[in-house]
Scaffold this active site. Sequence first.
Site, PDB file in Angstrom:
ATOM      1  N   SER A   9       0.851  -1.189   0.000  1.00 43.70           N
ATOM      2  CA  SER A   9       0.000   0.000   0.000  1.00 43.70           C
ATOM      3  C   SER A   9       0.883   1.234   0.000  1.00 43.70           C
ATOM      4  O   SER A   9       1.604   1.498   0.970  1.00 43.70           O
ATOM      5  CB  SER A   9      -0.906   0.016   1.234  1.00 43.70           C
ATOM      6  OG  SER A   9      -1.417   1.320   1.400  1.00 43.70           O
ATOM      7  N   HIS A  34      -1.008  -1.342  -4.429  1.00 41.70           N
ATOM      8  CA  HIS A  34      -2.283  -1.006  -3.787  1.00 41.70           C
ATOM      9  C   HIS A  34      -2.348   0.509  -3.605  1.00 41.70           C
ATOM     10  O   HIS A  34      -1.471   1.106  -2.971  1.00 41.70           O
ATOM     11  CB  HIS A  34      -2.413  -1.733  -2.451  1.00 41.70           C
ATOM     12  CG  HIS A  34      -3.746  -1.556  -1.800  1.00 41.70           C
ATOM     13  ND1 HIS A  34      -4.870  -2.241  -2.209  1.00 41.70           N
ATOM     14  CD2 HIS A  34      -4.155  -0.768  -0.776  1.00 41.70           C
ATOM     15  CE1 HIS A  34      -5.904  -1.889  -1.458  1.00 41.70           C
ATOM     16  NE2 HIS A  34      -5.490  -0.976  -0.584  1.00 41.70           N
ATOM     17  N   ASP A  36      -4.531   3.653  -2.364  1.00 41.09           N
ATOM     18  CA  ASP A  36      -5.624   4.030  -1.455  1.00 41.09           C
ATOM     19  C   ASP A  36      -6.132   5.442  -1.742  1.00 41.09           C
ATOM     20  O   ASP A  36      -5.396   6.411  -1.575  1.00 41.09           O
ATOM     21  CB  ASP A  36      -5.151   3.953  -0.005  1.00 41.09           C
ATOM     22  CG  ASP A  36      -4.995   2.522   0.475  1.00 41.09           C
ATOM     23  OD1 ASP A  36      -5.983   1.766   0.376  1.00 41.09           O
ATOM     24  OD2 ASP A  36      -3.896   2.164   0.924  1.00 41.09           O
ATOM     25  N   GLY A 144      -9.107   4.193   6.523  1.00 39.35           N
ATOM     26  CA  GLY A 144      -8.764   5.603   6.734  1.00 39.35           C
ATOM     27  C   GLY A 144      -7.298   5.846   7.037  1.00 39.35           C
ATOM     28  O   GLY A 144      -6.781   6.903   6.717  1.00 39.35           O
ATOM     29  N   PHE A 145      -6.639   4.878   7.640  1.00 40.58           N
ATOM     30  CA  PHE A 145      -5.256   5.106   8.070  1.00 40.58           C
ATOM     31  C   PHE A 145      -4.425   3.837   7.944  1.00 40.58           C
ATOM     32  O   PHE A 145      -4.945   2.731   8.115  1.00 40.58           O
ATOM     33  CB  PHE A 145      -5.229   5.566   9.539  1.00 40.58           C
ATOM     34  CG  PHE A 145      -6.054   6.800   9.767  1.00 40.58           C
ATOM     35  CD1 PHE A 145      -5.536   8.059   9.476  1.00 40.58           C
ATOM     36  CD2 PHE A 145      -7.360   6.703  10.212  1.00 40.58           C
ATOM     37  CE1 PHE A 145      -6.322   9.200   9.654  1.00 40.58           C
ATOM     38  CE2 PHE A 145      -8.142   7.841  10.393  1.00 40.58           C
ATOM     39  CZ  PHE A 145      -7.623   9.092  10.112  1.00 40.58           C
ATOM     40  N   GLY A 146      -3.139   4.030   7.685  1.00 38.85           N
ATOM     41  CA  GLY A 146      -2.198   2.929   7.764  1.00 38.85           C
ATOM     42  C   GLY A 146      -1.760   2.725   9.205  1.00 38.85           C
ATOM     43  O   GLY A 146      -2.060   3.542  10.088  1.00 38.85           O
ATOM     44  N   GLY A 147      -1.080   1.611   9.439  1.00 38.72           N
ATOM     45  CA  GLY A 147      -0.444   1.400  10.736  1.00 38.72           C
ATOM     46  C   GLY A 147      -1.352   0.963  11.874  1.00 38.72           C
ATOM     47  O   GLY A 147      -0.950   1.009  13.033  1.00 38.72           O
ATOM     48  N   ASP A 177      -6.737  -6.404   3.812  1.00 33.70           N
ATOM     49  CA  ASP A 177      -6.133  -5.066   3.885  1.00 33.70           C
ATOM     50  C   ASP A 177      -6.191  -4.552   5.318  1.00 33.70           C
ATOM     51  O   ASP A 177      -7.270  -4.296   5.851  1.00 33.70           O
ATOM     52  CB  ASP A 177      -6.900  -4.127   2.947  1.00 33.70           C
ATOM     53  CG  ASP A 177      -6.283  -2.734   2.848  1.00 33.70           C
ATOM     54  OD1 ASP A 177      -5.226  -2.492   3.465  1.00 33.70           O
ATOM     55  OD2 ASP A 177      -6.879  -1.900   2.130  1.00 33.70           O
ATOM     56  N   GLY A 178      -5.012  -4.382   5.925  1.00 36.23           N
ATOM     57  CA  GLY A 178      -4.923  -3.757   7.234  1.00 36.23           C
ATOM     58  C   GLY A 178      -4.194  -4.606   8.257  1.00 36.23           C
ATOM     59  O   GLY A 178      -4.614  -5.707   8.575  1.00 36.23           O
ATOM     60  N   GLY A 199       1.045  -2.046   4.048  1.00 39.36           N
ATOM     61  CA  GLY A 199       1.584  -0.698   3.924  1.00 39.36           C
ATOM     62  C   GLY A 199       2.760  -0.526   4.847  1.00 39.36           C
ATOM     63  O   GLY A 199       3.933  -0.646   4.443  1.00 39.36           O
ATOM     64  N   SER A 200       2.469  -0.268   6.145  1.00 40.96           N
ATOM     65  CA  SER A 200       3.556  -0.083   7.107  1.00 40.96           C
ATOM     66  C   SER A 200       4.414  -1.345   7.210  1.00 40.96           C
ATOM     67  O   SER A 200       5.617  -1.260   7.461  1.00 40.96           O
ATOM     68  CB  SER A 200       2.981   0.304   8.477  1.00 40.96           C
ATOM     69  OG  SER A 200       1.979  -0.597   8.881  1.00 40.96           O
TER      70      SER A 200
HETATM   71  C1  DX5 Z   1      -6.485   1.693   5.191  1.00 39.80           C
HETATM   72  C2  DX5 Z   1      -5.945   1.347   3.822  1.00 39.80           C
HETATM   73  C3  DX5 Z   1      -4.821   0.390   3.829  1.00 39.80           C
HETATM   74  C4  DX5 Z   1      -3.605   0.824   4.601  1.00 39.80           C
HETATM   75  C5  DX5 Z   1      -2.995  -0.412   5.179  1.00 39.80           C
HETATM   76  O1  DX5 Z   1      -7.673   2.378   5.032  1.00 39.80           O
HETATM   77  O2  DX5 Z   1      -6.977   0.791   3.015  1.00 39.80           O
HETATM   78  O3  DX5 Z   1      -4.488  -0.045   2.519  1.00 39.80           O
HETATM   79  O4  DX5 Z   1      -2.652   1.497   3.836  1.00 39.80           O
HETATM   80  O5  DX5 Z   1      -1.919  -0.041   5.981  1.00 39.80           O
HETATM   81  P1  DX5 Z   1      -1.211  -1.057   6.970  1.00 39.80           P
HETATM   82  O6  DX5 Z   1      -0.722  -2.217   6.158  1.00 39.80           O
HETATM   83  O7  DX5 Z   1      -0.141  -0.230   7.567  1.00 39.80           O
HETATM   84  O8  DX5 Z   1      -2.260  -1.499   7.980  1.00 39.80           O
HETATM   85 ZN    ZN Z   2      -6.443  -0.100   1.083  1.00 43.82          ZN
END
Ligand code: DX5
Ligand code: ZN
Length: 230
Positions: A9, A34, A36, A144-147, A177-178, A199-200
């Site tokens: 991501s 990916h 977002d 909404g957020f990564g991590g 995802d997440g 992502g993270s």
């Molecule tokens: C959250 C996004 C994800 C996010 C995942 O709303 O859809 O794609 O980037 O991040 P991680 O892998 O850090 O949980």
């Molecule tokens: Zn996503």
Amino acid sequence: MADFQIAPSILSADFAKLGEEVDNVIASGCDIVHFDVMDNHYVPNLTIGPLVCEALRKHGVTADIDVHLMVKPVDAIIPDFAKAGATYITFHPEASEHVDRSLQLIRGEGCKSGLVFNPATPLDVLEWVIDKVDMVLLMSVNPGFGGQSFIPATLEKLRQARKIIDASGRDIRLEIDGGVKVANIREIAEAGADTFVAGSGIFGGANDADPNRYNTIVGQFRDELAKVGG
Ligand code: DX5
Ligand code: ZN
């Protein structure tokens, strides 16, 4: 062995050098990008749109781009992302007044279509549109957020989604995802996922000593996936 795909991501990438970041994760062994898209309305965050997708294509990215729409409404932006080079376009059923129509629109624009299910959203609507879906994406965090941390109940939901997809006999990817990390990707795969957004978990594992910065971390993900079913 299942055809597992790792989808970094780019939300967690360094946006100041996005093209280079994408080149590096793909060169390190990731499969799809990916992407977002957040609108500060459907989700409380604001990210990137079709211009950035197009810029990645112009930069030379040839890998599939998996556009995850966290916007409401969804229909108007679908043709824009198709023109910008999206491969997959997925959206949340809550964000479209007419889910069937939005799915048809995505395929009509020549892209692969997908539905995204939030942690508290049941899989019910899938039954009625499964013939129009190329990807099912289960959120294992609130969008909404990564991590954020992986919500464990998603493992049971993955098992249910896997049964529905297998019973349909259709070629549908099951994406998660997440909160996907080296420590949990194996159990996520064993619950039925075949496509893993991280992502993270990937961008946080950069190592400047690696030839492409992410070889070590992506290798760790692959090693865990190689143990699936073993
Ligand atoms: C959250 C996004 C994800 C996010 C995942 O709303 O859809 O794609 O980037 O991040 P991680 O892998 O850090 O949980
Ligand atoms: Zn996503």
